[in-house]
Design a protein around this motif. Structure first.
Motif, mmCIF file in Angstrom:
data_model
loop_
_atom_site.group_PDB
_atom_site.id
_atom_site.type_symbol
_atom_site.label_atom_id
_atom_site.label_comp_id
_atom_site.label_asym_id
_atom_site.label_seq_id
_atom_site.Cartn_x
_atom_site.Cartn_y
_atom_site.Cartn_z
ATOM 1 N N PHE A 191 -20.909 71.630 29.179
ATOM 2 C CA PHE A 191 -21.436 70.505 29.953
ATOM 3 C C PHE A 191 -20.969 69.198 29.326
ATOM 4 N N THR A 192 -20.336 68.370 30.147
ATOM 5 C CA THR A 192 -19.789 67.076 29.741
ATOM 6 C C THR A 192 -20.239 66.030 30.759
ATOM 7 N N PRO A 193 -19.955 64.751 30.516
ATOM 8 C CA PRO A 193 -20.304 63.742 31.522
ATOM 9 C C PRO A 193 -19.365 63.731 32.725
ATOM 10 N N TYR A 194 -18.301 64.522 32.692
ATOM 11 C CA TYR A 194 -17.274 64.486 33.730
ATOM 12 C C TYR A 194 -17.618 65.483 34.832
ATOM 13 N N SER A 239 -16.098 65.863 37.908
ATOM 14 C CA SER A 239 -14.987 66.439 38.659
ATOM 15 C C SER A 239 -13.736 66.429 37.796
ATOM 16 N N ARG A 240 -12.764 67.189 38.227
ATOM 17 C CA ARG A 240 -11.494 67.263 37.493
ATOM 18 C C ARG A 240 -10.845 65.884 37.370
ATOM 19 N N SER A 241 -10.942 65.079 38.425
ATOM 20 C CA SER A 241 -10.326 63.741 38.399
ATOM 21 C C SER A 241 -11.040 62.787 37.438
ATOM 22 N N ASP A 242 -12.290 63.066 37.082
ATOM 23 C CA ASP A 242 -13.030 62.239 36.122
ATOM 24 C C ASP A 242 -12.606 62.498 34.677
ATOM 25 N N TRP A 280 -11.879 77.915 29.923
ATOM 26 C CA TRP A 280 -11.085 78.302 31.074
ATOM 27 C C TRP A 280 -11.063 77.150 32.068
ATOM 28 N N MET A 281 -9.893 76.553 32.246
ATOM 29 C CA MET A 281 -9.743 75.435 33.174
ATOM 30 C C MET A 281 -9.614 76.007 34.591
ATOM 31 N N ASP A 282 -10.745 76.374 35.155
ATOM 32 C CA ASP A 282 -10.789 77.154 36.389
ATOM 33 C C ASP A 282 -10.263 76.453 37.634
ATOM 34 N N GLU A 283 -10.063 75.153 37.585
ATOM 35 C CA GLU A 283 -9.520 74.449 38.743
ATOM 36 C C GLU A 283 -8.027 74.139 38.587
ATOM 37 N N ALA A 284 -7.419 74.581 37.514
ATOM 38 C CA ALA A 284 -6.004 74.293 37.254
ATOM 39 C C ALA A 284 -5.096 75.192 38.093
ATOM 40 N N GLU A 285 -3.908 74.667 38.403
ATOM 41 C CA GLU A 285 -2.902 75.467 39.084
ATOM 42 C C GLU A 285 -2.418 76.554 38.127
ATOM 43 N N GLY A 328 -29.169 78.941 22.168
ATOM 44 C CA GLY A 328 -27.759 79.105 22.515
ATOM 45 C C GLY A 328 -27.095 77.800 22.895
ATOM 46 N N ARG A 329 -27.444 76.737 22.182
ATOM 47 C CA ARG A 329 -26.915 75.406 22.498
ATOM 48 C C ARG A 329 -26.199 74.829 21.280
ATOM 49 N N ILE A 330 -24.952 74.436 21.503
ATOM 50 C CA ILE A 330 -24.159 73.797 20.453
ATOM 51 C C ILE A 330 -23.678 72.455 20.984
ATOM 52 N N GLU A 331 -24.095 71.401 20.353
ATOM 53 C CA GLU A 331 -23.613 70.071 20.710
ATOM 54 C C GLU A 331 -22.386 69.801 19.846
ATOM 55 N N VAL A 332 -21.278 69.434 20.480
ATOM 56 C CA VAL A 332 -20.026 69.173 19.775
ATOM 57 C C VAL A 332 -19.471 67.817 20.212
ATOM 58 N N GLU A 333 -18.438 67.372 19.490
ATOM 59 C CA GLU A 333 -17.718 66.182 19.919
ATOM 60 C C GLU A 333 -17.254 66.374 21.353
ATOM 61 N N GLN A 334 -16.979 65.276 22.015
ATOM 62 C CA GLN A 334 -16.585 65.318 23.424
ATOM 63 C C GLN A 334 -15.362 66.203 23.667
ATOM 64 N N LEU A 335 -15.348 66.874 24.809
ATOM 65 C CA LEU A 335 -14.220 67.706 25.221
ATOM 66 C C LEU A 335 -13.627 67.150 26.511
ATOM 67 N N ASP A 336 -12.448 67.611 26.869
ATOM 68 C CA ASP A 336 -11.699 67.060 28.002
ATOM 69 C C ASP A 336 -11.795 67.911 29.261
ATOM 70 N N CYS A 337 -12.989 68.387 29.579
ATOM 71 C CA CYS A 337 -13.153 69.245 30.752
ATOM 72 C C CYS A 337 -14.344 68.777 31.576
ATOM 73 N N ARG A 338 -14.382 69.238 32.813
ATOM 74 C CA ARG A 338 -15.491 68.855 33.687
ATOM 75 C C ARG A 338 -16.738 69.658 33.329
ATOM 76 N N SER A 339 -17.863 69.106 33.676
ATOM 77 C CA SER A 339 -19.132 69.771 33.425
ATOM 78 C C SER A 339 -19.191 71.078 34.208
ATOM 79 N N GLY A 340 -19.611 72.137 33.543
ATOM 80 C CA GLY A 340 -19.693 73.456 34.151
ATOM 81 C C GLY A 340 -18.491 74.336 33.865
ATOM 82 N N THR A 341 -17.536 73.842 33.074
ATOM 83 C CA THR A 341 -16.337 74.621 32.749
ATOM 84 C C THR A 341 -16.730 75.912 32.028
#
Length: 165
Positions: free
Chosen positions: A33-36, A38-41, A82-87, A131-144
């Motif tokens: 879970f991230t603040p992003y 959608s993929r475009s965010d 898993w970048m599930d929306e990637a080509e 089962g919660r790990i807070e980490v530095e920000q990642l580059d994926c959309r929320s729900g990845t």
């Protein structure tokens, strides 16, 4: 033959059956879970995500939470997702930061046959029970979908003599 283990009272004991059957399928162990939303965010890479600050939350599904035992000894983890929306059908790309075409295996784009992303992240907080790990920000959309977490070992995972170019 089963191996009996004697463990202290706060550790899991005995052999446990694997929660998944070993085969050629990939299972997701949780979600990121991230603040992003959608993929475009999403930022283009982890460096940009960290510059935007904030954090990401890794939520581990209940069946996999025992696997977090001992992770509190580490400051950083390797996160595979898993970048599930990637080509998945692009083998040659034309990245903006490079002159000319690049094969998918020579760049970090999520568009690839198996859209697996990898990041090293600092653990900010860890709740094994929830089962919660807070980490530095990642580059994926929320729900990845989350594939795996591995402890980062500076003595093994760092390559100070690595080069590019």
């Amino acid at each position: 033959m089963k191996a009996d283990r004697t463990m202290s009272d706060d550790r899991p004991s005995g052999p446990t059956p694997p929660p998944t059957v070993p085969d050629e399928e990939v299972v997701f162990i949780g979600r990121i879970f991230t603040p992003y939303l959608s993929r475009s965010d999403c930022p283009r890479n982890v460096r940009q995500a960290r510059e935007a600050e904030g954090h990401a939350l890794l939520e581990i599904d209940p069946v996999y939470r025992p696997g977090l035992y001992g992770l509190s000894k580490f400051s950083h983890v390797i996160v595979l997702y898993w970048m599930d929306e990637a080509e998945r059908d692009i083998l040659v790309q034309y990245p903006r930061h490079v002159d000319g075409p690049c094969g998918v295996f020579s760049i970090r784009s999520p568009a690839r046959p198996n859209p697996i992303a990898i990041s090293v992240a600092r653990i900010l907080s860890l709740d094994e029970e929830q089962g919660r790990i807070e980490v530095e920000q990642l580059d994926c959309r929320s729900g990845t979908p989350l594939l795996d977490i591995k402890p980062y070992f500076p003595s093994v995972d760092s390559a100070p003599d690595a080069t590019i170019g």
